[in-house]
Design an enzyme around this catalytic site. Structure first.
Site, PDB file in Angstrom:
ATOM      1  N   LYS A  22       0.049   9.854  -3.601  1.00 13.94           N
ATOM      2  CA  LYS A  22       0.328   9.011  -4.784  1.00 13.94           C
ATOM      3  C   LYS A  22      -0.622   7.817  -4.800  1.00 13.94           C
ATOM      4  CE  LYS A  22       3.836   5.841  -4.786  1.00 13.94           C
ATOM      5  NZ  LYS A  22       3.472   4.501  -5.214  1.00 13.94           N
ATOM      6  N   ASN A  23      -0.740   7.136  -3.660  1.00 14.38           N
ATOM      7  CA  ASN A  23      -1.502   5.887  -3.647  1.00 14.38           C
ATOM      8  C   ASN A  23      -3.012   6.080  -3.594  1.00 14.38           C
ATOM      9  OD1 ASN A  23       0.882   4.574  -3.933  1.00 14.38           O
ATOM     10  ND2 ASN A  23       1.066   3.977  -1.797  1.00 14.38           N
ATOM     11  N   CYS A 118       9.419  -6.972  -8.261  1.00 16.16           N
ATOM     12  CA  CYS A 118      10.140  -5.702  -8.129  1.00 16.16           C
ATOM     13  C   CYS A 118      11.119  -5.868  -6.981  1.00 16.16           C
ATOM     14  CB  CYS A 118       9.170  -4.550  -7.888  1.00 16.16           C
ATOM     15  SG  CYS A 118       8.591  -4.471  -6.220  1.00 16.16           S
ATOM     16  N   ARG A 123       5.420  -9.884  -5.367  1.00 21.53           N
ATOM     17  CA  ARG A 123       4.182  -9.074  -5.510  1.00 21.53           C
ATOM     18  C   ARG A 123       3.230  -9.687  -6.544  1.00 21.53           C
ATOM     19  NH1 ARG A 123       5.718  -2.845  -5.345  1.00 21.53           N
ATOM     20  NH2 ARG A 123       3.545  -2.653  -4.699  1.00 21.53           N
ATOM     21  N   ASP A 306       5.458   1.207   4.276  1.00 23.20           N
ATOM     22  CA  ASP A 306       6.071   2.265   3.457  1.00 23.20           C
ATOM     23  C   ASP A 306       6.870   3.253   4.293  1.00 23.20           C
ATOM     24  OD1 ASP A 306       3.384   2.540   1.017  1.00 23.20           O
ATOM     25  OD2 ASP A 306       4.966   1.081   1.322  1.00 23.20           O
ATOM     26  N   ARG A 398       9.412   8.844  -8.137  1.00 21.35           N
ATOM     27  CA  ARG A 398       8.146   8.142  -8.358  1.00 21.35           C
ATOM     28  C   ARG A 398       7.120   8.565  -7.325  1.00 21.35           C
ATOM     29  NH1 ARG A 398       8.421   1.898  -8.924  1.00 21.35           N
ATOM     30  NH2 ARG A 398       6.233   2.462  -9.117  1.00 21.35           N
TER      31      ARG A 398
HETATM   32  C1  EPZ Z   1       0.121  -0.988  -2.135  1.00 23.38           C
HETATM   33  O1  EPZ Z   1       0.807  -1.923  -2.939  1.00 23.38           O
HETATM   34  C2  EPZ Z   1       0.922   0.296  -2.248  1.00 23.38           C
HETATM   35  N1  EPZ Z   1       0.934   0.740  -3.645  1.00 23.38           N
HETATM   36  C3  EPZ Z   1       2.337   0.036  -1.746  1.00 23.38           C
HETATM   37  O2  EPZ Z   1       3.030   1.271  -1.793  1.00 23.38           O
HETATM   38  C4  EPZ Z   1       2.279  -0.436  -0.294  1.00 23.38           C
HETATM   39  O3  EPZ Z   1       3.577  -0.749   0.145  1.00 23.38           O
HETATM   40  C5  EPZ Z   1       1.387  -1.689  -0.203  1.00 23.38           C
HETATM   41  O4  EPZ Z   1       0.085  -1.402  -0.765  1.00 23.38           O
HETATM   42  C6  EPZ Z   1       1.198  -2.165   1.231  1.00 23.38           C
HETATM   43  O5  EPZ Z   1       0.640  -1.125   1.992  1.00 23.38           O
HETATM   44  C7  EPZ Z   1      -0.164   1.372  -4.133  1.00 23.38           C
HETATM   45  O6  EPZ Z   1      -1.156   1.566  -3.448  1.00 23.38           O
HETATM   46  C8  EPZ Z   1      -0.079   1.842  -5.569  1.00 23.38           C
HETATM   47  P1  EPZ Z   1      -0.468  -5.354  -1.418  1.00 23.38           P
HETATM   48  P2  EPZ Z   1       0.094  -3.336  -3.280  1.00 23.38           P
HETATM   49  O7  EPZ Z   1      -1.195  -5.963  -2.565  1.00 23.38           O
HETATM   50  O8  EPZ Z   1      -1.363  -3.176  -3.360  1.00 23.38           O
HETATM   51  C9  EPZ Z   1       0.923  -9.835  -1.306  1.00 23.38           C
HETATM   52  C10 EPZ Z   1       4.817   2.679  -2.230  1.00 23.38           C
HETATM   53  O9  EPZ Z   1       5.954   2.704  -1.743  1.00 23.38           O
HETATM   54  N2  EPZ Z   1      -0.067 -10.059  -2.373  1.00 23.38           N
HETATM   55  O10 EPZ Z   1      -1.254  -4.805  -0.288  1.00 23.38           O
HETATM   56  O11 EPZ Z   1       0.809  -3.926  -4.445  1.00 23.38           O
HETATM   57  C11 EPZ Z   1       2.066  -8.956  -1.783  1.00 23.38           C
HETATM   58  O12 EPZ Z   1       3.043  -9.750  -2.404  1.00 23.38           O
HETATM   59  C12 EPZ Z   1       4.190   1.361  -2.624  1.00 23.38           C
HETATM   60  O13 EPZ Z   1       4.085   3.687  -2.424  1.00 23.38           O
HETATM   61  C13 EPZ Z   1      -0.313 -11.362  -2.806  1.00 23.38           C
HETATM   62  O14 EPZ Z   1       0.308 -12.319  -2.336  1.00 23.38           O
HETATM   63  O15 EPZ Z   1       0.452  -4.170  -1.988  1.00 23.38           O
HETATM   64  C14 EPZ Z   1       2.560  -8.340  -0.495  1.00 23.38           C
HETATM   65  O16 EPZ Z   1       3.454  -9.245   0.122  1.00 23.38           O
HETATM   66  C15 EPZ Z   1       5.180   0.211  -2.448  1.00 23.38           C
HETATM   67  N3  EPZ Z   1      -1.255 -11.561  -3.776  1.00 23.38           N
HETATM   68  C16 EPZ Z   1       1.291  -8.223   0.347  1.00 23.38           C
HETATM   69  O17 EPZ Z   1       0.321  -9.055  -0.262  1.00 23.38           O
HETATM   70  C17 EPZ Z   1      -1.978 -10.544  -4.323  1.00 23.38           C
HETATM   71  O18 EPZ Z   1      -2.826 -10.791  -5.195  1.00 23.38           O
HETATM   72  C18 EPZ Z   1       0.699  -6.820   0.400  1.00 23.38           C
HETATM   73  O19 EPZ Z   1       0.627  -6.374  -0.934  1.00 23.38           O
HETATM   74  C19 EPZ Z   1      -1.709  -9.225  -3.868  1.00 23.38           C
HETATM   75  C20 EPZ Z   1      -0.766  -9.017  -2.897  1.00 23.38           C
END
Ligand code: EPZ
Length: 418
Positions: A22-23, A118, A123, A306, A398
């Site tokens: 998916k990702n 969410c 996020r 995850d 999803r």
């Molecule tokens: C990706 O989400 C994945 N989704 C998530 O999978 C996964 O849990 C996550 O990476 C961590 O591995 C996809 O790839 C579509 P992050 P993402 O930005 O990119 C903070 C699933 O279950 N952050 O790496 O949204 C954020 O709040 C999903 O398949 C900021 O503060 O995650 C979080 O605490 C859930 N500012 C941390 O970083 C930003 O601009 C990591 O988030 C961006 C992120």
């Protein structure tokens, strides 16, 4: 609302084929916005999020031919003429924000709904926006929408405060067509980031250092339409490995890449699970007794956030106590209250959970709250005495392709109730 009914207590045995990731699929679908033409994707998983992303692209004017049989998608972006991602789609799938970088890079403008929070956390996307501004984009937030414009993005040095996965991907997508060189420091190293980079390179992008913390991208003037077969979903594979372990079964997980699951494999071995690794498969034998193991979630190659909920379900039946620390998201313990309904003994202190193993879990009616929490409830239900009913399984759909069909092929007593 659909739900899933499980009669627990049966060991899983046999082979399961892992679907496309998916990702990886979501950012690769965003890549189609970087060039006009017919893009071809193979091994695409049948997931709600993929359908949602296709609706997003169709809303922009793309033509999508989904040959469901071979899991093949053809995406024709010739007719793209609406450069926006509306609220009603973004709120159901935050990964929609991945269209921002490519729309800016290729069309010079974008109108994207700011994703709300969410279940697992606020996020924010501040790092995405910071990077795009450094590349010359003008960005305004008006009534919940991001209005972005840039005559032509220019390469820039970008330091990410957090190694955000989709932040890295958004900026990589933008940098491919920017004028000059972009460096992204503290970039995410997830396998999905590497797969995206390779797909872009195959279409003419100049990207170096994917998988290391420092990405170097030299902008080019155009890219050719992409052609790519999606790699296996490591989180689906990890979920099945944990399901095999918790039911004391013996499952061969076929079409996965064990190298992408090193952190989980090490922790499962510590818990007494037997694992045999081959190039593209993993044989998992669940032990009679599960040993307690402590984990901390971290960006790749650390233990994946995850798989935290699913691993916690396993630890609920361990012979002793384990400590689970969630470092990536601030609210990713929504599954704890539901596991407690099944008899689990879990205490939470901030971002740390203390799980005291119990002799057995008992089936109950439980509520899915987010994608991976619902997977954890399924895993717990498989090992519980009696019947478990998981409600709101749209969360599950999803990210898992007909999980109940794959599990029943392995011998689980599980069915989807419309
Ligand atoms: C990706 O989400 C994945 N989704 C998530 O999978 C996964 O849990 C996550 O990476 C961590 O591995 C996809 O790839 C579509 P992050 P993402 O930005 O990119 C903070 C699933 O279950 N952050 O790496 O949204 C954020 O709040 C999903 O398949 C900021 O503060 O995650 C979080 O605490 C859930 N500012 C941390 O970083 C930003 O601009 C990591 O988030 C961006 C992120």
């Amino acid at each position: 609302m659909e739900k899933i009914e499980i009669i627990g207590g049966r060991a899983l045995n046999g082979k399961v084929q892992i679907s496309g990731c998916k990702n990886s699929t979501l950012p690769i679908l965003a890549t189609t916005l970087l060039s006009k033409g017919v893009h071809r994707l193979k091994n695409v998983p049948r997931l709600r999020d993929v359908t949602t992303f296709c609706r997003l692209l169709a809303g922009m004017g793309a033509e999508i031919v989904g040959r469901q049989g071979e899991r093949e998608l053809l995406v024709d972006t010739t007719g793209i003429d609406k450069l926006e991602a509306p609220y009603d789609l973004v709120r159901t799938m935050r990964a929609s924000v991945l269209v921002l970088g490519p729309l800016l890079a290729h069309y010079g403008e974008a109108r994207v709904s700011l994703p709300g929070g969410c279940a697992i956390g606020a996020r924010p996307i501040d790092q995405h926006l910071k990077g795009l501004k450094l590349m010359g984009a003008e960005i305004e937030l008006i009534e919940g929408y991001i209005y972005a414009r840039a005559r032509r993005l220019r390469g820039a040095p970008i330091y990410l405060d957090i190694s955000t996965v989709t932040g890295t991907e958004n900026l990589m997508l933008a940098a491919c067509l920017a004028d000059g060189k972009t460096i992204i420091e503290n970039a995410a190293c997830e396998p999905e980031v590497i797969e995206l980079a390779q797909t872009l390179i195959d279409s003419g992008a100049r990207i170096y250092g994917a998988g290391t913390g420092s990405l170097e991208i030299h902008g080019v003037t155009s890219l050719s339409p992409i052609e790519h077969s999606i790699g296996p979903d490591r989180i689906e594979a990890g979920t099945f490995a944990i399901a095999a372990a918790i039911t004391q079964g013996e499952v061969e997980i076929v079409g996965c890449i064990p190298e992408h699951l090193r952190a989980l494999i090490i922790k499962l071995k510590e818990a007494g699970v037997k694992l045999e690794l081959a190039d593209h498969s993993l044989l998992v034998q669940g032990p009679a007794a599960i040993k307690p193991v402590n984990i901390e979630t971290l960006p790749y190659p650390g233990f994946p956030t995850d798989l935290q909920a699913q691993f916690m379900a396993l630890m609920c039946l361990a012979e002793g106590s384990s400590i689970i620390k969630e470092n990536v998201f601030e609210n990713r313990f929504m599954h704890v209250a539901e596991l407690r309904r099944m008899g689990a003994d879990i205490q939470i202190q901030g971002s740390t959970a203390l799980v005291r193993g119990v002799k057995d879990l008992k089936g109950a009616s439980v509520m899915a709250t987010d994608l991976r929490a619902s997977a954890a409830l399924i895993v717990a239900g498989l090992a519980s005495k009696g019947e478990t009913v998981v409600h709101r399984i749209y969360h599950l759909d999803r990210g898992y392709e007909r999980i109940e069909e794959k599990l029943s092929l392995l011998g689980a007593d599980i069915k989807r109730i419309p």
